[in-house]
Design a protein around this motif. Structure first.
Motif, PDB file in Angstrom:
ATOM      1  N   ALA A  98       0.832  -1.206   0.000  1.00 59.42           N
ATOM      2  CA  ALA A  98       0.000   0.000   0.000  1.00 59.42           C
ATOM      3  C   ALA A  98       0.869   1.259   0.000  1.00 59.42           C
ATOM      4  O   ALA A  98       0.551   2.250  -0.679  1.00 59.42           O
ATOM      5  N   ALA A  99       1.957   1.226   0.743  1.00 58.75           N
ATOM      6  CA  ALA A  99       2.858   2.382   0.771  1.00 58.75           C
ATOM      7  C   ALA A  99       3.480   2.622  -0.594  1.00 58.75           C
ATOM      8  O   ALA A  99       3.584   3.761  -1.058  1.00 58.75           O
ATOM      9  N   HIS A 100       3.884   1.541  -1.285  1.00 55.37           N
ATOM     10  CA  HIS A 100       4.460   1.685  -2.626  1.00 55.37           C
ATOM     11  C   HIS A 100       3.429   2.222  -3.613  1.00 55.37           C
ATOM     12  O   HIS A 100       3.746   3.077  -4.453  1.00 55.37           O
ATOM     13  N   ARG A 101       2.205   1.715  -3.534  1.00 56.06           N
ATOM     14  CA  ARG A 101       1.162   2.215  -4.433  1.00 56.06           C
ATOM     15  C   ARG A 101       0.865   3.681  -4.164  1.00 56.06           C
ATOM     16  O   ARG A 101       0.689   4.470  -5.093  1.00 56.06           O
ATOM     17  N   ALA A 102       0.814   4.058  -2.896  1.00 61.01           N
ATOM     18  CA  ALA A 102       0.549   5.456  -2.549  1.00 61.01           C
ATOM     19  C   ALA A 102       1.685   6.352  -3.037  1.00 61.01           C
ATOM     20  O   ALA A 102       1.449   7.446  -3.565  1.00 61.01           O
ATOM     21  N   GLN A 103       2.902   5.864  -2.890  1.00 61.59           N
ATOM     22  CA  GLN A 103       4.045   6.641  -3.353  1.00 61.59           C
ATOM     23  C   GLN A 103       4.016   6.784  -4.874  1.00 61.59           C
ATOM     24  O   GLN A 103       4.283   7.849  -5.416  1.00 61.59           O
ATOM     25  N   LYS A 126       1.470   6.830  -6.764  1.00 60.64           N
ATOM     26  CA  LYS A 126       0.410   7.773  -7.130  1.00 60.64           C
ATOM     27  C   LYS A 126       0.777   9.193  -6.713  1.00 60.64           C
ATOM     28  O   LYS A 126       0.413  10.153  -7.376  1.00 60.64           O
ATOM     29  N   ALA A 127       1.496   9.336  -5.616  1.00 56.46           N
ATOM     30  CA  ALA A 127       1.792  10.663  -5.082  1.00 56.46           C
ATOM     31  C   ALA A 127       2.877  11.392  -5.868  1.00 56.46           C
ATOM     32  O   ALA A 127       2.807  12.607  -6.032  1.00 56.46           O
ATOM     33  N   VAL A 128       3.864  10.667  -6.368  1.00 58.33           N
ATOM     34  CA  VAL A 128       4.978  11.321  -7.064  1.00 58.33           C
ATOM     35  C   VAL A 128       4.504  12.118  -8.275  1.00 58.33           C
ATOM     36  O   VAL A 128       4.859  13.289  -8.420  1.00 58.33           O
ATOM     37  N   PRO A 129       3.682  11.552  -9.167  1.00 59.61           N
ATOM     38  CA  PRO A 129       3.215  12.363 -10.291  1.00 59.61           C
ATOM     39  C   PRO A 129       2.338  13.540  -9.844  1.00 59.61           C
ATOM     40  O   PRO A 129       2.395  14.618 -10.438  1.00 59.61           O
ATOM     41  N   LEU A 130       1.569  13.324  -8.781  1.00 61.92           N
ATOM     42  CA  LEU A 130       0.739  14.426  -8.294  1.00 61.92           C
ATOM     43  C   LEU A 130       1.583  15.557  -7.729  1.00 61.92           C
ATOM     44  O   LEU A 130       1.294  16.734  -7.967  1.00 61.92           O
ATOM     45  N   VAL A 131       2.616  15.216  -7.013  1.00 60.37           N
ATOM     46  CA  VAL A 131       3.501  16.242  -6.462  1.00 60.37           C
ATOM     47  C   VAL A 131       4.222  16.973  -7.594  1.00 60.37           C
ATOM     48  O   VAL A 131       4.346  18.202  -7.582  1.00 60.37           O
ATOM     49  N   ALA A 132       4.682  16.233  -8.595  1.00 61.61           N
ATOM     50  CA  ALA A 132       5.363  16.862  -9.735  1.00 61.61           C
ATOM     51  C   ALA A 132       4.412  17.781 -10.489  1.00 61.61           C
ATOM     52  O   ALA A 132       4.785  18.892 -10.882  1.00 61.61           O
ATOM     53  N   ALA A 133       3.197  17.327 -10.682  1.00 59.19           N
ATOM     54  CA  ALA A 133       2.204  18.168 -11.367  1.00 59.19           C
ATOM     55  C   ALA A 133       1.904  19.408 -10.545  1.00 59.19           C
ATOM     56  O   ALA A 133       1.756  20.513 -11.090  1.00 59.19           O
ATOM     57  N   GLY A 134       1.815  19.241  -9.232  1.00 59.26           N
ATOM     58  CA  GLY A 134       1.568  20.392  -8.359  1.00 59.26           C
ATOM     59  C   GLY A 134       2.712  21.388  -8.407  1.00 59.26           C
ATOM     60  O   GLY A 134       2.490  22.601  -8.424  1.00 59.26           O
ATOM     61  N   ALA A 135       3.930  20.895  -8.451  1.00 61.23           N
ATOM     62  CA  ALA A 135       5.082  21.791  -8.527  1.00 61.23           C
ATOM     63  C   ALA A 135       5.108  22.535  -9.856  1.00 61.23           C
ATOM     64  O   ALA A 135       5.404  23.731  -9.904  1.00 61.23           O
ATOM     65  N   THR A 136       4.774  21.828 -10.938  1.00 60.43           N
ATOM     66  CA  THR A 136       4.725  22.477 -12.255  1.00 60.43           C
ATOM     67  C   THR A 136       3.646  23.545 -12.280  1.00 60.43           C
ATOM     68  O   THR A 136       3.865  24.658 -12.782  1.00 60.43           O
ATOM     69  N   LEU A 137       2.492  23.216 -11.741  1.00 62.21           N
ATOM     70  CA  LEU A 137       1.388  24.176 -11.692  1.00 62.21           C
ATOM     71  C   LEU A 137       1.761  25.383 -10.844  1.00 62.21           C
ATOM     72  O   LEU A 137       1.487  26.524 -11.233  1.00 62.21           O
TER      73      LEU A 137
END
Length: 150
Positions: free
Chosen positions: A37-42, A44-55
């Protein structure tokens, strides 16, 4: 007392069995499930964090452009843009100056001149007392550089 001992032994055995079962469950089921579950969450989170930083970077750039335009509007001045050619020429000039200084500092010069170029060692000068005055460079050369040549 044997009844109490047997009851205590049964309770201890039951607790030990429960602990072993719980340890086995945690090691074989719960821990791998949490790890997965931690690996799946990570993942999913990495692209979201990258997208948030780009935004956030895009929003900051737009905010800066807006602030610059409002500042120019209020002051009546437009921001001057530096041309690429001017930047290239300035960088080239700086590189040329640095190269010239480096060449000057690293050049090996065999220049050794102890006598001033305007005077000749062959023509003695007259001092205030009428006696011929020696050239200071010649005196230095004779006394300091080559004292055995006398």
């Amino acid at each position: 007392m044997s009844k109490k001992t047997s009851l205590l032994e049964r309770a201890t055995d039951a607790a030990e069995t429960a602990r072993e079962a719980a340890t086995e469950f945690v090691d074989s089921t719960a821990r791998p499930a949490l790890h997965d579950a931690a690996h799946r969450a990570q993942a999913k989170a990495v692209p979201l964090v990258a997208a948030g930083a780009t935004l956030a970077a895009e929003k900051a750039a737009h905010a800066k452009e807006f602030a610059d335009s409002k500042a120019a509007e209020l002051t009546g001045r437009k921001k001057k843009k530096r041309s690429k050619m001017k930047a290239f020429l300035m960088l080239s000039l700086l590189a040329a100056v640095v190269g010239a200084v480096a060449r000057k500092l690293t050049s090996k010069s065999d220049w050794v001149s102890y006598a001033p170029t305007g005077t000749s060692a062959a023509t003695p000068r007259a001092s205030a007392n009428g006696m011929p005055e020696e050239d200071p460079a010649e005196t230095f050369r004779r006394d300091v550089i080559d004292p055995d040549a006398r």
